[in-house]
Design a protein around this motif. Structure first.
Motif, PDB file in Angstrom:
ATOM      1  N   PRO A  23      24.117   6.506   4.433  1.00 38.10           N
ATOM      2  CA  PRO A  23      22.999   7.110   5.171  1.00 38.10           C
ATOM      3  C   PRO A  23      22.078   7.875   4.220  1.00 38.10           C
ATOM      4  CG  PRO A  23      25.077   7.544   6.294  1.00 38.10           C
ATOM      5  CD  PRO A  23      25.421   6.947   4.946  1.00 38.10           C
ATOM      6  N   VAL A  24      20.792   7.835   4.520  1.00 37.29           N
ATOM      7  CA  VAL A  24      19.787   8.498   3.682  1.00 37.29           C
ATOM      8  C   VAL A  24      19.125   9.603   4.511  1.00 37.29           C
ATOM      9  CG1 VAL A  24      17.661   8.205   2.349  1.00 37.29           C
ATOM     10  CG2 VAL A  24      19.366   6.355   2.420  1.00 37.29           C
ATOM     11  N   PRO A  25      19.145  10.844   4.024  1.00 36.83           N
ATOM     12  CA  PRO A  25      18.468  11.921   4.749  1.00 36.83           C
ATOM     13  C   PRO A  25      16.967  11.651   4.881  1.00 36.83           C
ATOM     14  CG  PRO A  25      19.923  12.814   3.060  1.00 36.83           C
ATOM     15  CD  PRO A  25      19.846  11.329   2.823  1.00 36.83           C
ATOM     16  N   ALA A  26      16.409  12.080   6.006  1.00 34.06           N
ATOM     17  CA  ALA A  26      14.974  11.899   6.244  1.00 34.06           C
ATOM     18  C   ALA A  26      14.155  12.534   5.129  1.00 34.06           C
ATOM     19  CB  ALA A  26      14.586  12.488   7.599  1.00 34.06           C
ATOM     20  N   PRO A  36       4.849  13.373   4.594  1.00 37.29           N
ATOM     21  CA  PRO A  36       5.275  14.661   5.159  1.00 37.29           C
ATOM     22  C   PRO A  36       6.633  14.522   5.857  1.00 37.29           C
ATOM     23  CG  PRO A  36       3.006  14.151   5.783  1.00 37.29           C
ATOM     24  CD  PRO A  36       3.575  12.917   5.163  1.00 37.29           C
ATOM     25  N   PRO A  37       7.618  15.319   5.474  1.00 36.56           N
ATOM     26  CA  PRO A  37       8.968  15.178   6.038  1.00 36.56           C
ATOM     27  C   PRO A  37       9.025  15.264   7.565  1.00 36.56           C
ATOM     28  CG  PRO A  37       9.019  16.607   4.129  1.00 36.56           C
ATOM     29  CD  PRO A  37       7.571  16.334   4.430  1.00 36.56           C
ATOM     30  N   ALA A  38       8.328  16.210   8.164  1.00 32.03           N
ATOM     31  CA  ALA A  38       8.402  16.364   9.624  1.00 32.03           C
ATOM     32  C   ALA A  38       7.807  15.157  10.342  1.00 32.03           C
ATOM     33  CB  ALA A  38       7.683  17.635  10.054  1.00 32.03           C
ATOM     34  N   TYR A  39       6.720  14.629   9.803  1.00 33.77           N
ATOM     35  CA  TYR A  39       6.073  13.473  10.426  1.00 33.77           C
ATOM     36  C   TYR A  39       6.950  12.228  10.277  1.00 33.77           C
ATOM     37  CZ  TYR A  39       2.107  10.601  11.963  1.00 33.77           C
ATOM     38  OH  TYR A  39       1.277   9.748  12.649  1.00 33.77           O
ATOM     39  N   LEU A  40       7.541  12.038   9.101  1.00 41.72           N
ATOM     40  CA  LEU A  40       8.426  10.901   8.912  1.00 41.72           C
ATOM     41  C   LEU A  40       9.652  11.028   9.811  1.00 41.72           C
ATOM     42  CD1 LEU A  40       9.023   8.240   7.513  1.00 41.72           C
ATOM     43  CD2 LEU A  40      10.197   9.538   5.725  1.00 41.72           C
ATOM     44  N   ALA A  41      10.193  12.233   9.952  1.00 38.62           N
ATOM     45  CA  ALA A  41      11.358  12.445  10.820  1.00 38.62           C
ATOM     46  C   ALA A  41      11.039  12.027  12.255  1.00 38.62           C
ATOM     47  CB  ALA A  41      11.802  13.900  10.758  1.00 38.62           C
ATOM     48  N   LYS A  42       9.825  12.320  12.710  1.00 34.77           N
ATOM     49  CA  LYS A  42       9.397  11.915  14.052  1.00 34.77           C
ATOM     50  C   LYS A  42       9.451  10.393  14.196  1.00 34.77           C
ATOM     51  CE  LYS A  42       5.067  11.424  16.310  1.00 34.77           C
ATOM     52  NZ  LYS A  42       3.667  11.719  16.306  1.00 34.77           N
ATOM     53  N   HIS A  43       9.011   9.681  13.179  1.00 35.26           N
ATOM     54  CA  HIS A  43       9.017   8.224  13.227  1.00 35.26           C
ATOM     55  C   HIS A  43      10.440   7.671  13.114  1.00 35.26           C
ATOM     56  CE1 HIS A  43       4.783   8.096  13.552  1.00 35.26           C
ATOM     57  NE2 HIS A  43       4.606   8.712  12.401  1.00 35.26           N
ATOM     58  N   LEU A  44      11.271   8.312  12.335  1.00 45.83           N
ATOM     59  CA  LEU A  44      12.673   7.888  12.258  1.00 45.83           C
ATOM     60  C   LEU A  44      13.356   8.079  13.609  1.00 45.83           C
ATOM     61  CD1 LEU A  44      13.552   9.267   8.731  1.00 45.83           C
ATOM     62  CD2 LEU A  44      13.453   6.848   9.399  1.00 45.83           C
ATOM     63  N   GLN A  45      12.997   9.117  14.330  1.00 49.74           N
ATOM     64  CA  GLN A  45      13.539   9.326  15.674  1.00 49.74           C
ATOM     65  C   GLN A  45      13.081   8.211  16.617  1.00 49.74           C
ATOM     66  OE1 GLN A  45      12.282  13.303  16.595  1.00 49.74           O
ATOM     67  NE2 GLN A  45      13.773  14.232  15.198  1.00 49.74           N
TER      68      GLN A  45
END
Length: 165
Positions: A23-26, A36-45
């Motif tokens: 597994p790879v952290p966001a 941007p980490p928060a924006y990418l995290a939203k897309h990973l969700q």
């Protein structure tokens, strides 16, 4: 048709995840792609809700693909991020204005709506035929065969057990 930047980020993230055995952290994916980490995290969700990736919590947690990259289409990723709404929406303009047609003469979609639907279906079919594995292979070929190995090594270099991050 205009797609959100999230589609590009999600496709690149899926290609990158296809190169990792863990597994790879966001945040790690965001660093890799300069997003941007928060924006990418939203897309990973969104990818997770669509069943394309799943996340694991904990010390070695992160995201990974739910199935082999050869079984995930680019269209699935696009729809997970931007939804499945059609790009063109007919508003039946032919029923308005001084030359408006009565509704009973508009039982069939107009020629414009049919052409747009056909174009969208052709676009969807093309993306349905391209898998994450295909994209990884093409990206690697474009780099002279070095990109995917570099991604794999970069992702592996910062695993918690290696004492980094």
């Amino acid at each position: 048709m205009k797609l959100s930047t999230g589609v590009e980020w999600a496709l690149h993230s899926c290609v990158s995840l296809s190169q990792s055995r863990e597994p790879v952290p966001a945040a790690r994916l965001a660093t890799l792609h300069g997003t941007p980490p928060a924006y990418l995290a939203k897309h990973l969700q969104a990818l997770s809700r669509a069943g394309i990736v799943h996340s694991t919590a904990g010390h070695v947690g992160g995201y990974e693909l739910t199935r082999p990259a050869a079984r995930i289409s680019a269209l699935e990723v696009v729809r997970a991020i931007d939804g499945g709404e059609p790009a063109y929406r007919c508003t039946e303009i032919r029923q308005r204005g001084p030359l408006a047609l009565p509704a009973e003469r508009c039982e069939r979609s107009c020629a414009i709506a049919r052409a747009m639907a056909a174009a969208e279906e052709a676009w969807a079919d093309a993306l349905r035929q391209v898998t994450i594995a295909d994209l990884a292979a093409r990206i690697d070929a474009d780099s002279g065969g070095t990109a995917m190995g570099a991604v794999s090594r970069w992702l592996a270099a910062a695993r918690p057990e290696s004492g980094q991050e």
